[in-house]
Design a protein around this motif. Structure first.
Motif, mmCIF file in Angstrom:
data_model
loop_
_atom_site.group_PDB
_atom_site.id
_atom_site.type_symbol
_atom_site.label_atom_id
_atom_site.label_comp_id
_atom_site.label_asym_id
_atom_site.label_seq_id
_atom_site.Cartn_x
_atom_site.Cartn_y
_atom_site.Cartn_z
ATOM 1 N N GLY A 35 22.026 11.371 -27.177
ATOM 2 C CA GLY A 35 21.144 10.375 -27.788
ATOM 3 C C GLY A 35 19.879 10.183 -26.973
ATOM 4 N N GLY A 36 19.002 9.319 -27.442
ATOM 5 C CA GLY A 36 17.752 9.057 -26.747
ATOM 6 C C GLY A 36 17.962 8.219 -25.495
ATOM 7 N N VAL A 37 16.931 8.166 -24.663
ATOM 8 C CA VAL A 37 16.969 7.375 -23.426
ATOM 9 C C VAL A 37 16.359 6.004 -23.723
ATOM 10 N N THR A 38 17.000 4.962 -23.218
ATOM 11 C CA THR A 38 16.564 3.594 -23.538
ATOM 12 C C THR A 38 15.132 3.335 -23.084
ATOM 13 N N PHE A 39 14.862 3.530 -21.792
ATOM 14 C CA PHE A 39 13.501 3.368 -21.275
ATOM 15 C C PHE A 39 13.043 4.738 -20.771
ATOM 16 N N ALA A 40 12.645 5.578 -21.705
ATOM 17 C CA ALA A 40 12.352 6.978 -21.386
ATOM 18 C C ALA A 40 11.125 7.118 -20.499
ATOM 19 N N ALA A 41 11.251 7.993 -19.477
ATOM 20 C CA ALA A 41 10.111 8.293 -18.606
ATOM 21 C C ALA A 41 9.112 9.148 -19.360
ATOM 22 N N LYS A 42 7.834 8.863 -19.146
ATOM 23 C CA LYS A 42 6.770 9.621 -19.795
ATOM 24 C C LYS A 42 5.769 10.103 -18.738
ATOM 25 N N PRO A 43 5.042 11.189 -19.002
ATOM 26 C CA PRO A 43 4.058 11.678 -18.028
ATOM 27 C C PRO A 43 3.052 10.586 -17.651
ATOM 28 N N ARG A 44 2.809 10.439 -16.354
ATOM 29 C CA ARG A 44 1.855 9.429 -15.900
ATOM 30 C C ARG A 44 1.307 9.825 -14.542
ATOM 31 N N SER A 45 0.234 9.203 -14.156
ATOM 32 C CA SER A 45 -0.384 9.463 -12.861
ATOM 33 C C SER A 45 0.120 8.444 -11.846
ATOM 34 N N PHE A 46 0.476 8.932 -10.657
ATOM 35 C CA PHE A 46 0.936 8.057 -9.575
ATOM 36 C C PHE A 46 -0.188 7.750 -8.582
ATOM 37 N N GLU A 47 -1.399 8.142 -8.933
ATOM 38 C CA GLU A 47 -2.524 8.020 -8.013
ATOM 39 C C GLU A 47 -2.801 6.568 -7.633
ATOM 40 N N GLN A 48 -3.058 6.366 -6.341
ATOM 41 C CA GLN A 48 -3.446 5.053 -5.832
ATOM 42 C C GLN A 48 -4.823 5.186 -5.183
ATOM 43 N N LYS A 49 -5.666 4.217 -5.443
ATOM 44 C CA LYS A 49 -7.026 4.291 -4.889
ATOM 45 C C LYS A 49 -7.016 3.873 -3.421
ATOM 46 N N VAL A 50 -7.565 4.737 -2.578
ATOM 47 C CA VAL A 50 -7.733 4.428 -1.156
ATOM 48 C C VAL A 50 -9.175 4.736 -0.787
ATOM 49 N N ASN A 51 -9.879 3.764 -0.268
ATOM 50 C CA ASN A 51 -11.267 3.975 0.133
ATOM 51 C C ASN A 51 -11.354 4.971 1.285
ATOM 52 N N ARG A 52 -12.479 5.662 1.367
ATOM 53 C CA ARG A 52 -12.690 6.627 2.443
ATOM 54 C C ARG A 52 -12.613 5.938 3.813
ATOM 55 N N LYS A 53 -13.148 4.719 3.875
ATOM 56 C CA LYS A 53 -13.135 3.968 5.133
ATOM 57 C C LYS A 53 -11.700 3.648 5.567
ATOM 58 N N MET A 54 -10.859 3.278 4.601
ATOM 59 C CA MET A 54 -9.447 2.990 4.893
ATOM 60 C C MET A 54 -8.723 4.244 5.365
ATOM 61 N N TYR A 55 -8.991 5.366 4.675
ATOM 62 C CA TYR A 55 -8.325 6.631 5.014
ATOM 63 C C TYR A 55 -8.654 7.043 6.452
ATOM 64 N N ARG A 56 -9.937 6.969 6.802
ATOM 65 C CA ARG A 56 -10.356 7.355 8.143
ATOM 66 C C ARG A 56 -9.796 6.390 9.192
ATOM 67 N N ALA A 57 -9.759 5.102 8.858
ATOM 68 C CA ALA A 57 -9.207 4.108 9.790
ATOM 69 C C ALA A 57 -7.729 4.360 10.048
ATOM 70 N N ALA A 58 -7.004 4.773 9.003
ATOM 71 C CA ALA A 58 -5.575 5.062 9.160
ATOM 72 C C ALA A 58 -5.356 6.277 10.055
ATOM 73 N N ILE A 59 -6.174 7.327 9.867
ATOM 74 C CA ILE A 59 -6.080 8.518 10.717
ATOM 75 C C ILE A 59 -6.347 8.142 12.174
ATOM 76 N N CYS A 60 -7.375 7.319 12.396
ATOM 77 C CA CYS A 60 -7.694 6.859 13.757
ATOM 78 C C CYS A 60 -6.519 6.093 14.358
ATOM 79 N N ALA A 61 -5.917 5.206 13.559
ATOM 80 C CA ALA A 61 -4.798 4.388 14.043
ATOM 81 C C ALA A 61 -3.604 5.256 14.429
ATOM 82 N N ILE A 62 -3.315 6.291 13.629
ATOM 83 C CA ILE A 62 -2.175 7.179 13.911
ATOM 84 C C ILE A 62 -2.441 7.980 15.193
ATOM 85 N N ILE A 63 -3.647 8.549 15.310
ATOM 86 C CA ILE A 63 -3.985 9.344 16.495
ATOM 87 C C ILE A 63 -3.955 8.477 17.753
ATOM 88 N N SER A 64 -4.473 7.249 17.645
ATOM 89 C CA SER A 64 -4.478 6.327 18.787
ATOM 90 C C SER A 64 -3.058 5.973 19.220
#
Length: 200
Positions: free
Chosen positions: A80-109
């Motif tokens: 039979g069918g699925v009650t809450f069927a999964a459908k194709p979707r994007s999992f993309e999350q917006k991350v600013n360039r400044k945030m991305y670079r700050a995170a890399i700096c934090a990990i390296i530090s």
């Protein structure tokens, strides 16, 4: 601040903003999750009750047979069918360039503070042999490293590809997931300067 260069007795002067940044667990977590989500295809698809092929004929009378059912496409039946069927979707999350670079700096530090960041003048192998790379790492007393060079040679890539615990990246291919997952990070002096230019 200064980073000691292994095997040369010299010290490399680097920016505090890149190699001495305060660690932010929330920021690093957000950037790592966003990076991993960006790699998801999001193509999972299931059929709902209305999309399943098959007859919609009521297969038994309404009363007298126990539970009341309409057709075999209902979710409680196999096939039979699925009650809450999964459908194709994007999992993309917006991350600013400044945030991305700050995170890399934090990990390296943080790697630097935990003495898991090793700087060398250069890192290469003369021939694409896994045995040669293992001997070089044993000589340094380092296991399970992420090797970051300015421009990794083909010989180094080929020597490392058969070792599941060794990863080789150039500066352009550096990402937060690789840095977070590494026990030790070996960087060449040229790579350190290039990273500093990128993140400063």
């Amino acid at each position: 601040m200064e980073l000691a260069v292994i095997g040369s007795g010299k010290a490399l002067s680097v920016s505090d903003a890149v190699f001495g940044r305060e660690f932010s667990e929330d920021l690093v977590h957000q950037v790592v999750v966003a990076f991993r989500n960006a790699g998801r295809s999001g193509t999972k698809a299931q059929l709902t009750r209305s999309e399943v092929r098959g007859t919609t004929k009521k297969f038994k009378k309404q009363k007298g047979g126990g539970a009341r059912h309409g057709d075999y496409r209902a979710p409680i039946f196999i096939g039979g069918g699925v009650t809450f069927a999964a459908k194709p979707r994007s999992f993309e999350q917006k991350v600013n360039r400044k945030m991305y670079r700050a995170a890399i700096c934090a990990i390296i530090s943080e790697l630097n503070r935990q003495d898991r960041l090793k700087v060398v003048d250069s890192f290469d192998v003369s021939e694409p042999k896994t045995k040669a790379l293992i001997a070089k790492l044993d000589e340094m007393g380092i296991a399970h490293p992420l090797i970051v060079t300015e421009e990794a040679t083909e010989a180094l890539y080929l020597a490392a590809r058969n070792l599941p615990y060794v990863e080789v990246r150039d500066v352009q291919g550096l990402d937060p997931v690789a840095l977070v997952g590494a026990r030790t990070v070996i960087m060449t002096a040229d790579a350190v300067k290039k990273i500093e230019e990128w993140l400063a």
